[in-house]
Design a protein around this motif. Structure first.
Motif, PDB file in Angstrom:
ATOM      1  N   LEU A 141       0.842  -1.194   0.000  1.00  0.00           N
ATOM      2  CA  LEU A 141       0.000   0.000   0.000  1.00  0.00           C
ATOM      3  C   LEU A 141       0.875   1.241   0.000  1.00  0.00           C
ATOM      4  O   LEU A 141       1.917   1.279   0.664  1.00  0.00           O
ATOM      5  CB  LEU A 141      -0.903   0.034   1.234  1.00  0.00           C
ATOM      6  N   THR A 142       0.431   2.250  -0.721  1.00  0.00           N
ATOM      7  CA  THR A 142       1.097   3.551  -0.626  1.00  0.00           C
ATOM      8  C   THR A 142       0.670   4.208   0.674  1.00  0.00           C
ATOM      9  O   THR A 142      -0.362   3.830   1.260  1.00  0.00           O
ATOM     10  CB  THR A 142       0.694   4.450  -1.803  1.00  0.00           C
ATOM     11  N   PRO A 143       1.424   5.217   1.153  1.00  0.00           N
ATOM     12  CA  PRO A 143       0.986   5.913   2.366  1.00  0.00           C
ATOM     13  C   PRO A 143      -0.419   6.482   2.230  1.00  0.00           C
ATOM     14  O   PRO A 143      -1.190   6.477   3.185  1.00  0.00           O
ATOM     15  CB  PRO A 143       2.045   7.014   2.522  1.00  0.00           C
ATOM     16  N   GLY A 144      -0.748   6.981   1.020  1.00  0.00           N
ATOM     17  CA  GLY A 144      -2.092   7.514   0.801  1.00  0.00           C
ATOM     18  C   GLY A 144      -3.163   6.452   0.964  1.00  0.00           C
ATOM     19  O   GLY A 144      -4.219   6.690   1.569  1.00  0.00           O
ATOM     20  N   GLU A 146      -6.139   6.219   3.735  1.00  0.00           N
ATOM     21  CA  GLU A 146      -7.540   6.004   3.369  1.00  0.00           C
ATOM     22  C   GLU A 146      -8.127   4.840   4.156  1.00  0.00           C
ATOM     23  O   GLU A 146      -9.280   4.886   4.594  1.00  0.00           O
ATOM     24  CB  GLU A 146      -7.640   5.736   1.861  1.00  0.00           C
ATOM     25  N   ARG A 147      -7.328   3.801   4.343  1.00  0.00           N
ATOM     26  CA  ARG A 147      -7.790   2.638   5.109  1.00  0.00           C
ATOM     27  C   ARG A 147      -8.101   3.017   6.547  1.00  0.00           C
ATOM     28  O   ARG A 147      -8.951   2.401   7.195  1.00  0.00           O
ATOM     29  CB  ARG A 147      -6.711   1.548   5.057  1.00  0.00           C
ATOM     30  N   MET A 148      -7.412   4.023   7.049  1.00  0.00           N
ATOM     31  CA  MET A 148      -7.637   4.474   8.420  1.00  0.00           C
ATOM     32  C   MET A 148      -8.605   5.650   8.493  1.00  0.00           C
ATOM     33  O   MET A 148      -8.653   6.370   9.489  1.00  0.00           O
ATOM     34  CB  MET A 148      -6.299   4.862   9.061  1.00  0.00           C
ATOM     35  N   GLY A 149      -9.398   5.848   7.423  1.00  0.00           N
ATOM     36  CA  GLY A 149     -10.500   6.792   7.499  1.00  0.00           C
ATOM     37  C   GLY A 149     -10.209   8.213   7.073  1.00  0.00           C
ATOM     38  O   GLY A 149     -11.031   9.103   7.304  1.00  0.00           O
ATOM     39  N   PHE A 150      -9.055   8.469   6.438  1.00  0.00           N
ATOM     40  CA  PHE A 150      -8.757   9.807   5.945  1.00  0.00           C
ATOM     41  C   PHE A 150      -9.323   9.965   4.534  1.00  0.00           C
ATOM     42  O   PHE A 150      -9.094   9.105   3.671  1.00  0.00           O
ATOM     43  CB  PHE A 150      -7.244  10.055   5.907  1.00  0.00           C
ATOM     44  N   ALA A 151     -10.032  11.062   4.284  1.00  0.00           N
ATOM     45  CA  ALA A 151     -10.479  11.374   2.934  1.00  0.00           C
ATOM     46  C   ALA A 151      -9.313  11.962   2.145  1.00  0.00           C
ATOM     47  O   ALA A 151      -8.368  12.520   2.717  1.00  0.00           O
ATOM     48  CB  ALA A 151     -11.641  12.365   2.973  1.00  0.00           C
ATOM     49  N   SER A 152      -9.377  11.852   0.813  1.00  0.00           N
ATOM     50  CA  SER A 152      -8.277  12.354  -0.013  1.00  0.00           C
ATOM     51  C   SER A 152      -8.044  13.845   0.195  1.00  0.00           C
ATOM     52  O   SER A 152      -6.904  14.321   0.157  1.00  0.00           O
ATOM     53  CB  SER A 152      -8.570  12.068  -1.495  1.00  0.00           C
ATOM     54  N   ALA A 153      -9.124  14.581   0.464  1.00  0.00           N
ATOM     55  CA  ALA A 153      -8.976  16.031   0.677  1.00  0.00           C
ATOM     56  C   ALA A 153      -8.173  16.344   1.930  1.00  0.00           C
ATOM     57  O   ALA A 153      -7.523  17.395   2.015  1.00  0.00           O
ATOM     58  CB  ALA A 153     -10.354  16.680   0.763  1.00  0.00           C
ATOM     59  N   GLN A 154      -8.201  15.432   2.899  1.00  0.00           N
ATOM     60  CA  GLN A 154      -7.504  15.684   4.170  1.00  0.00           C
ATOM     61  C   GLN A 154      -6.002  15.497   4.056  1.00  0.00           C
ATOM     62  O   GLN A 154      -5.273  15.858   4.969  1.00  0.00           O
ATOM     63  CB  GLN A 154      -8.063  14.758   5.249  1.00  0.00           C
ATOM     64  N   LEU A 155      -5.526  14.938   2.933  1.00  0.00           N
ATOM     65  CA  LEU A 155      -4.085  14.778   2.747  1.00  0.00           C
ATOM     66  C   LEU A 155      -3.386  16.131   2.669  1.00  0.00           C
ATOM     67  O   LEU A 155      -2.193  16.238   2.956  1.00  0.00           O
ATOM     68  CB  LEU A 155      -3.796  13.966   1.488  1.00  0.00           C
TER      69      LEU A 155
END
Length: 602
Positions: free
Chosen positions: A391-394, A398-407
């Motif tokens: 898995l990439t860090p992104g 995402e697996r831990m509940g972060f939306a892409s916008a929160q990156l």
């Protein structure tokens, strides 16, 4: 059942989003309701509206005439200058409140280590929380609204609170609303579950286990909807059915339907593969605590601790506040040096600790999440064997509940729960092989706890956990130890055995006055009534058991060493050796039970 209160067409807007849109529901006599949902979806807001603490933008809440509502907020609202006694029982004379069995139960259950005439401002955060809870429970209310009542409570206090709430009212009277991430508590106390999501409130019959089953059924019927949540919920259901037998007795838990749902779900962890990977990464030596004692001046915290931590071991640590749990973790990590004895570490050991603080994030507060994560590793291996995935860090975020916008969000602008998850990911990306988790469940909702557990299921290394969250502790560890009277003690019976032993300690402790026995760690007293011949026979048997325990422990060590030297690609051979080790460990547990019974008589 008589109606206590109800809500009609509630609508609530915050500046950045609509929280609820036309929500209608009610609470009847006998309802015990657990409120679950993701952080930020409105659990506390819903309870505040129902309790009259928050006005909706539209809609109304009606309360039956004469019904009283008691509320426990997350915020600390106590008067710093007041005394504990006055805060809890007011101005009434001692003989009046001491005559009330319910008040005595509350004081004994929550405040035995709190100075009764001490000033509230001098107490710790945990003690203040218990004083606030005691003040509420000492009152007479028809409905209780509890927002995170288990925060700052240890396993014993949480167990006491669950029992108190179950017997506080008769089965057909009183009402309870509780917001908590403690899933054991939800399952133990609640008969209904409200899930708050997507601006609605969805009701389910039963506690947490029954809610998980019904949610899986709902997700199966809607096929692709929230596929990731479905997979996590099914995995958690598999553990609830396979790993926690006590939960299967819940009358609303439909066993046949549950078995059908999890028929194709594998065991939550592959112990053989994880063990072999852990041995490959760590070798045969991890951390050995050899006859270790720790003292700070004249205050002895730990005494004669003997613990050889194995590769791939997953252990939970239990103990009252101040028992020495943090000191024990410090010995493992190297942050604490023993006063006597020796700590031996393997050459390849790399320890990482998820602390209650978030010091790891301090240097990165102004940086976007993407930058912080990308600086460490370009990929992370999740899973074992044929199920391993890069898995990439992104993707991991995402697996831990972060939306892409929160990156792109600066770390300082993340919620407490998001910062907690980011802290764990930073540690995992650093690739430790020994992971220490010190109260890791703070600020996380039930879905994020399930995501963390899923991540840890495939982590190949040695895991040491300290947590007051009983569900999490039982879910991610395979065995538990307790700290009693400064000594470390294996608990073959897990948390239930720990609570039984603590109860025995309290029973044998001295105490007087209205607040009964203090929770001091005094050794169990000798049992009277043995004749001289019986005592000699018991001592002989005890010596025999101790010799056998020593032999079994030595044999386990030898077999673990042999496992490290075994061909790691020979999975069948590894499985056979692991089964032999597990058989010895079962014998070791049985011997420890015998030793405990005999030692109580000698």
């Amino acid at each position: 059942m008589a109606h206590l209160l109800g809500a009609e067409a509630l609508h609530l807007d915050f500046p950045t989003k609509t929280v609820f849109d036309s929500v209608s529901l009610g609470i009847n006599e006998g309802d015990r309701i657990g409120i679950v949902g993701r952080n930020g979806d409105g659990k506390s807001s819903l309870m505040a509206m129902l309790a009259g603490r928050l006005l909706p933008d539209s809609g109304r809440v009606t309360v039956r005439g004469g019904v009283t509502i008691g509320v426990l907020d997350q915020a600390d609202t106590l008067d710093h200058e007041d005394t504990v006694s006055h805060t809890v029982v007011g101005d009434g004379p001692e003989h009046e409140w001491a005559r009330d069995a319910k008040v005595r139960d509350v004081v004994n259950g929550l405040l035995t280590d709190v100075p009764w005439e001490g000033r509230v401002g001098s107490l710790s955060g945990g003690q203040r929380r218990r004083v606030a809870l005691a003040r509420l429970l000492a009152g007479e209310y028809d409905v209780l609204a509890l927002d995170e009542p288990t925060n700052h409570l240890d396993v014993e206090a949480i167990t006491w609170l669950a029992e108190h709430l179950k017997r506080r009212w008769s089965a057909s009277s009183g009402g309870l609303m509780v917001v908590t991430h403690d899933r054991w508590f939800l399952d133990e106390v609640c008969t209904l579950t409200w899930e708050v999501h997507d601006r609605i409130v969805e009701p389910f019959d039963g506690g947490y286990a029954a809610y998980i089953l019904q949610r899986v059924e709902r997700d199966r019927q809607s096929a692709a909807i929230e596929a990731k949540r479905q997979n996590l919920a099914r995995k958690e259901l598999a553990w609830l059915r396979r790993g926690a037998p006590a939960r299967t007795s819940k009358p609303k838990f439909r066993i046949d339907a549950a078995n059908a749902l999890i028929a194709d779900v594998p065991e939550i962890r592959d112990p053989t593969t994880l063990q072999s990977l852990a041995v490959a990464r760590l070798g045969k030596d991890v951390v050995d605590l050899l006859d270790v004692s720790v003292a700070y001046g004249d205050h002895e915290v730990l005494r004669d601790v003997e613990w050889r931590i194995a590769p791939g071991e997953r252990t939970g640590i239990l103990g009252v506040n101040g028992a020495g749990k943090s000191t024990l973790l410090g010995l493992i990590s190297g942050a604490v040096q023993p006063s006597t004895g020796r700590v031996k570490r393997g050459k390849t050991v790399k320890v990482a600790t998820l602390t209650q603080r978030m010091d790891e994030l301090d240097p990165h507060l102004d940086e976007p999440v993407r930058t912080v994560i990308g600086r460490l590793r370009t990929s992370y291996t999740l899973g074992t064997g044929s199920k391993a995935a890069e898995l990439t860090p992104g993707q991991l975020l995402e697996r831990m509940g972060f939306a892409s916008a929160q990156l792109s969000t600066p770390v300082k602008d993340l919620s407490g729960g998001q910062q907690r998850r980011l802290q764990l990911l930073l540690i995992l990306l650093d690739q430790p092989n020994v992971l220490i988790l010190d109260e890791p469940t703070n600020d996380l909702d039930t879905d994020m706890l399930a995501a963390m557990e899923d991540l840890l299921d495939s982590w190949a290394g040695t895991l040491i956990v300290v947590s007051h969250d009983r569900y999490f502790l039982e879910r991610v560890t395979d065995q538990q130890y307790g700290i009693f009277d400064r000594r470390l003690r294996h608990l073959p019976g897990g948390v239930d055995e720990y609570l039984r032993l603590r109860h025995e300690q309290q029973r044998h402790s001295s105490g007087s006055g209205a607040r009964s026995a203090a929770l001091t760690d005094s050794p169990t007293q000798a049992q009277p009534g043995l004749s001289g011949a019986e005592l000699r026979a018991a001592q002989k048997k005890l010596t025999s058991v101790e010799r056998r325990m020593e032999k079994v422990s030595t044999e386990i060590g030898k077999r673990q060493t042999a496992l490290a030297d075994h061909d790691q690609s020979d999975y069948e051979g590894l499985a056979k050796q692991m089964e032999g080790i597990r058989a010895l460990q079962r014998e070791q547990e049985e011997l420890e039970e015998q030793w405990l019974e005999l030692s109580e008589h000698v």
